[in-house]
Design an enzyme around this catalytic site. Structure first.
Site, PDB file in Angstrom:
ATOM      1  N   ILE A  52       0.837  -1.193   0.000  1.00 30.62           N
ATOM      2  CA  ILE A  52       0.000   0.000   0.000  1.00 30.62           C
ATOM      3  C   ILE A  52       0.879   1.253   0.000  1.00 30.62           C
ATOM      4  CG2 ILE A  52      -1.791   1.264   1.281  1.00 30.62           C
ATOM      5  CD1 ILE A  52      -2.104  -1.415   2.927  1.00 30.62           C
ATOM      6  N   CYS A  53       0.440   2.281  -0.724  1.00 29.57           N
ATOM      7  CA  CYS A  53       1.023   3.620  -0.625  1.00 29.57           C
ATOM      8  C   CYS A  53      -0.085   4.629  -0.935  1.00 29.57           C
ATOM      9  CB  CYS A  53       2.224   3.785  -1.556  1.00 29.57           C
ATOM     10  SG  CYS A  53       1.820   3.895  -3.309  1.00 29.57           S
ATOM     11  N   ARG A  54       0.255   5.862  -1.172  1.00 25.40           N
ATOM     12  CA  ARG A  54      -0.757   6.895  -1.405  1.00 25.40           C
ATOM     13  C   ARG A  54      -1.534   6.655  -2.688  1.00 25.40           C
ATOM     14  NH1 ARG A  54      -1.676  11.607  -4.155  1.00 25.40           N
ATOM     15  NH2 ARG A  54       0.260  11.429  -5.284  1.00 25.40           N
ATOM     16  N   LEU A  80      -4.102   4.335  -1.236  1.00 23.33           N
ATOM     17  CA  LEU A  80      -4.970   4.794  -0.156  1.00 23.33           C
ATOM     18  C   LEU A  80      -6.087   5.700  -0.645  1.00 23.33           C
ATOM     19  CD1 LEU A  80      -2.477   5.502   2.740  1.00 23.33           C
ATOM     20  CD2 LEU A  80      -4.248   3.760   2.663  1.00 23.33           C
TER      21      LEU A  80
END
Length: 108
Positions: A52-54, A80
């Site tokens: 997961i990241c932005r 996200l």
């Protein structure tokens, strides 16, 4: 039915980003640390790892790297931003909290 092992959520953002908002149950492992120390981190190779990241860019690199090392890793497409849009649409996130998170995450 056979029960599947729980997934592993790895957030590859920086600590200050993670402190502002994160997915409950995720573990912070910044991308550089993940790539330098993956074998030492105790990430199970027999469970699915969701990175997961932005926005999905860094997590895409992390998932690709982990797969090359023998992990069952996938990227959370859209990152996200998409996660929180989905949660808001479901009603699991208030308008106020959604606006705060989106302001922090910034434009796509």
């Amino acid at each position: 039915l056979q029960r599947q092992a729980p997934i592993v959520l790895i957030d590859v953002r920086q600590p200050e980003e993670y402190a502002e908002c994160c997915i409950e149950g995720s573990t912070l492992v910044p991308l550089a640390k993940l790539m330098d120390e993956a074998p030492k981190l105790g990430i199970p190779k027999d469970r699915q790892v969701i990175c997961i990241c932005r926005s999905g860019r860094r997590s895409g690199m992390a998932a690709e790297f982990l797969r090359s090392q023998g992990y069952q890793a996938v990227n959370m497409e859209g990152g996200l931003r998409q996660w929180f849009i989905h949660k808001h649409t479901e009603g699991a996130l208030s308008d106020q909290e959604f606006k705060r998170i989106m302001a922090f995450l910034g434009p796509q």
